[in-house]
Design a protein around this motif. Sequence first.
Motif, PDB file in Angstrom:
ATOM      1  N   THR A 163       3.960  -5.983  -3.843  1.00 40.81           N
ATOM      2  CA  THR A 163       4.042  -6.318  -2.434  1.00 40.81           C
ATOM      3  C   THR A 163       4.752  -7.661  -2.261  1.00 40.81           C
ATOM      4  O   THR A 163       4.705  -8.518  -3.147  1.00 40.81           O
ATOM      5  N   LEU A 164       5.381  -7.815  -1.131  1.00 43.70           N
ATOM      6  CA  LEU A 164       6.024  -9.081  -0.781  1.00 43.70           C
ATOM      7  C   LEU A 164       5.080  -9.986   0.010  1.00 43.70           C
ATOM      8  O   LEU A 164       5.462 -11.075   0.420  1.00 43.70           O
ATOM      9  N   SER A 165       3.844  -9.520   0.233  1.00 41.36           N
ATOM     10  CA  SER A 165       2.939 -10.218   1.148  1.00 41.36           C
ATOM     11  C   SER A 165       1.927 -11.118   0.449  1.00 41.36           C
ATOM     12  O   SER A 165       1.103 -11.736   1.114  1.00 41.36           O
ATOM     13  N   LYS A 166       1.969 -11.211  -0.874  1.00 33.91           N
ATOM     14  CA  LYS A 166       1.043 -12.107  -1.575  1.00 33.91           C
ATOM     15  C   LYS A 166       1.760 -13.422  -1.876  1.00 33.91           C
ATOM     16  O   LYS A 166       1.914 -14.258  -1.019  1.00 33.91           O
ATOM     17  N   SER A 167       2.222 -13.599  -3.102  1.00 33.41           N
ATOM     18  CA  SER A 167       2.825 -14.882  -3.480  1.00 33.41           C
ATOM     19  C   SER A 167       4.101 -15.179  -2.710  1.00 33.41           C
ATOM     20  O   SER A 167       4.447 -16.346  -2.509  1.00 33.41           O
ATOM     21  N   LEU A 168       4.823 -14.145  -2.280  1.00 30.04           N
ATOM     22  CA  LEU A 168       6.085 -14.378  -1.565  1.00 30.04           C
ATOM     23  C   LEU A 168       5.876 -14.629  -0.071  1.00 30.04           C
ATOM     24  O   LEU A 168       6.806 -15.045   0.618  1.00 30.04           O
ATOM     25  N   GLY A 169       4.685 -14.355   0.427  1.00 38.01           N
ATOM     26  CA  GLY A 169       4.341 -14.737   1.791  1.00 38.01           C
ATOM     27  C   GLY A 169       5.109 -14.021   2.879  1.00 38.01           C
ATOM     28  O   GLY A 169       5.235 -14.540   3.990  1.00 38.01           O
ATOM     29  N   TYR A 182       0.840  -1.205   0.000  1.00 42.43           N
ATOM     30  CA  TYR A 182       0.000   0.000   0.000  1.00 42.43           C
ATOM     31  C   TYR A 182       0.871   1.251   0.000  1.00 42.43           C
ATOM     32  O   TYR A 182       0.666   2.169  -0.797  1.00 42.43           O
ATOM     33  N   MET A 183       1.858   1.277   0.867  1.00 42.08           N
ATOM     34  CA  MET A 183       2.704   2.467   0.971  1.00 42.08           C
ATOM     35  C   MET A 183       3.625   2.624  -0.232  1.00 42.08           C
ATOM     36  O   MET A 183       4.060   3.736  -0.541  1.00 42.08           O
ATOM     37  N   ALA A 184       3.925   1.531  -0.913  1.00 38.79           N
ATOM     38  CA  ALA A 184       4.743   1.643  -2.129  1.00 38.79           C
ATOM     39  C   ALA A 184       4.004   2.451  -3.186  1.00 38.79           C
ATOM     40  O   ALA A 184       4.574   3.346  -3.821  1.00 38.79           O
ATOM     41  N   ASN A 185       2.725   2.151  -3.389  1.00 39.23           N
ATOM     42  CA  ASN A 185       1.940   2.929  -4.350  1.00 39.23           C
ATOM     43  C   ASN A 185       1.802   4.380  -3.909  1.00 39.23           C
ATOM     44  O   ASN A 185       1.976   5.308  -4.708  1.00 39.23           O
ATOM     45  N   VAL A 186       1.481   4.592  -2.646  1.00 34.61           N
ATOM     46  CA  VAL A 186       1.353   5.954  -2.131  1.00 34.61           C
ATOM     47  C   VAL A 186       2.687   6.688  -2.262  1.00 34.61           C
ATOM     48  O   VAL A 186       2.736   7.860  -2.663  1.00 34.61           O
ATOM     49  N   VAL A 203       2.840  -0.089 -13.281  1.00 33.35           N
ATOM     50  CA  VAL A 203       2.011  -1.283 -13.121  1.00 33.35           C
ATOM     51  C   VAL A 203       2.163  -1.810 -11.702  1.00 33.35           C
ATOM     52  O   VAL A 203       3.275  -2.113 -11.255  1.00 33.35           O
ATOM     53  N   ASP A 204       1.035  -1.902 -10.992  1.00 35.05           N
ATOM     54  CA  ASP A 204       1.022  -2.517  -9.662  1.00 35.05           C
ATOM     55  C   ASP A 204       0.789  -4.007  -9.861  1.00 35.05           C
ATOM     56  O   ASP A 204      -0.311  -4.435 -10.209  1.00 35.05           O
ATOM     57  N   ASP A 205       1.830  -4.809  -9.659  1.00 35.97           N
ATOM     58  CA  ASP A 205       1.750  -6.245  -9.944  1.00 35.97           C
ATOM     59  C   ASP A 205       1.629  -7.078  -8.673  1.00 35.97           C
ATOM     60  O   ASP A 205       2.105  -8.219  -8.623  1.00 35.97           O
ATOM     61  N   ALA A 206       0.949  -6.533  -7.669  1.00 35.80           N
ATOM     62  CA  ALA A 206       0.797  -7.246  -6.400  1.00 35.80           C
ATOM     63  C   ALA A 206       0.209  -8.641  -6.594  1.00 35.80           C
ATOM     64  O   ALA A 206       0.622  -9.596  -5.924  1.00 35.80           O
ATOM     65  N   HIS A 207      -0.755  -8.766  -7.505  1.00 36.82           N
ATOM     66  CA  HIS A 207      -1.422 -10.055  -7.710  1.00 36.82           C
ATOM     67  C   HIS A 207      -0.941 -10.762  -8.974  1.00 36.82           C
ATOM     68  O   HIS A 207      -1.506 -11.790  -9.365  1.00 36.82           O
ATOM     69  N   LEU A 209       6.327  -9.695   3.968  1.00 37.93           N
ATOM     70  CA  LEU A 209       5.727  -8.397   4.278  1.00 37.93           C
ATOM     71  C   LEU A 209       6.581  -7.316   3.645  1.00 37.93           C
ATOM     72  O   LEU A 209       7.804  -7.433   3.601  1.00 37.93           O
ATOM     73  N   GLY A 210       5.931  -6.262   3.158  1.00 38.07           N
ATOM     74  CA  GLY A 210       6.668  -5.142   2.603  1.00 38.07           C
ATOM     75  C   GLY A 210       6.258  -4.853   1.169  1.00 38.07           C
ATOM     76  O   GLY A 210       5.574  -5.653   0.529  1.00 38.07           O
ATOM     77  N   GLY A 211       6.664  -3.697   0.676  1.00 35.36           N
ATOM     78  CA  GLY A 211       6.389  -3.327  -0.698  1.00 35.36           C
ATOM     79  C   GLY A 211       7.688  -3.127  -1.457  1.00 35.36           C
ATOM     80  O   GLY A 211       8.757  -2.993  -0.859  1.00 35.36           O
ATOM     81  N   TYR A 212       7.605  -3.103  -2.776  1.00 30.12           N
ATOM     82  CA  TYR A 212       8.814  -2.891  -3.584  1.00 30.12           C
ATOM     83  C   TYR A 212       8.497  -1.996  -4.772  1.00 30.12           C
ATOM     84  O   TYR A 212       7.346  -1.908  -5.231  1.00 30.12           O
ATOM     85  N   VAL A 213       9.511  -1.336  -5.272  1.00 28.86           N
ATOM     86  CA  VAL A 213       9.455  -0.574  -6.509  1.00 28.86           C
ATOM     87  C   VAL A 213      10.648  -1.001  -7.350  1.00 28.86           C
ATOM     88  O   VAL A 213      11.790  -0.960  -6.873  1.00 28.86           O
ATOM     89  N   ALA A 214      10.391  -1.438  -8.570  1.00 29.29           N
ATOM     90  CA  ALA A 214      11.457  -1.814  -9.496  1.00 29.29           C
ATOM     91  C   ALA A 214      11.410  -0.856 -10.673  1.00 29.29           C
ATOM     92  O   ALA A 214      10.397  -0.764 -11.370  1.00 29.29           O
TER      93      ALA A 214
END
Length: 283
Positions: free
Chosen positions: A128-134, A3-7, A97-101, A136-141
């Motif tokens: 986010t690191l909290s979906k498929s990677l299980g 969430y905070m990564a997008n914000v 592109v928000d690729d969280a899912h 916590l945290g966000g990332y920007v590449a």
Amino acid sequence: TGYMANVGVLSALPQAGDVIFSDALNHASIIDGCRMSRARTVVYAHMDMDDLEKKLQHESGGRRYIVTDGVFSMDGHVCPLPALVRLKQTYGAVLLVDDAHGLGVLGKSGRGTAEHFACRDVDIHIGTLSKSLGALGGYVAASEAICRYLQNESRPFIFSTALPPAVAAAALTALRLLRAQGASYVAQIRDHIAYMCRQVPTISQRQPPVPVLPILTGSSAAAMQYAAACAEAGLLVSAVRPPTVPEGTARLRITVTAGHTLDELRRGADILNEQGEKATWKQ
């Protein structure tokens, strides 16, 4: 967080005089990031590339940003990335592109929406690191220049405490597993998606490429009753209601993973079908 990564990106990069073009069904974190930005936001109809192009043609001024979910988390829709890339190139926009899912699910090796479409011209990947990677945290590449800029200008990044080392290590380990075994994970999850779609006819998405499987109930009360009945029978499933989804489109959102066993999927499908058939809200 994701969430905070997008914000953090949307409140830091677009400046006064710029324009952000945002899909109507983008995640709340994108919506809030647009609100916090000094740029103006123009919303285009969900995945409607004609509407987006018309709005790109009629908006002038500073830099243009197009922002979209890679996978829309409530419906399982996958954004039309090739068309978005074409519009980005035609109108000189920056594409986010928000690729969280999408990460860990789409693409031959699970690298996400861009790999799924073989599109390399995406300027900023957020997730986010909290979906498929299980974890916590966000990332920007992004490019080194963009990342350095965000490190120095993104207030949510600067003024948030860093992730605990154990959490970062868990995420890194999961990422290494995805790199090494992504193709097998993706194949497994697609098999599980196909199985659930065959077994539960009320799933509104038929054979989607992602494990977001909605069962529409219409009213919020119906969704809550259905979820409670499933929980009583031993299945935990989320009831999603407005304002997360539009009025009249409340639903159960079923998700499957590569880690589920066939017996677990079979039992889950049986409960969904049994409780759906005898639910009082259908009478």
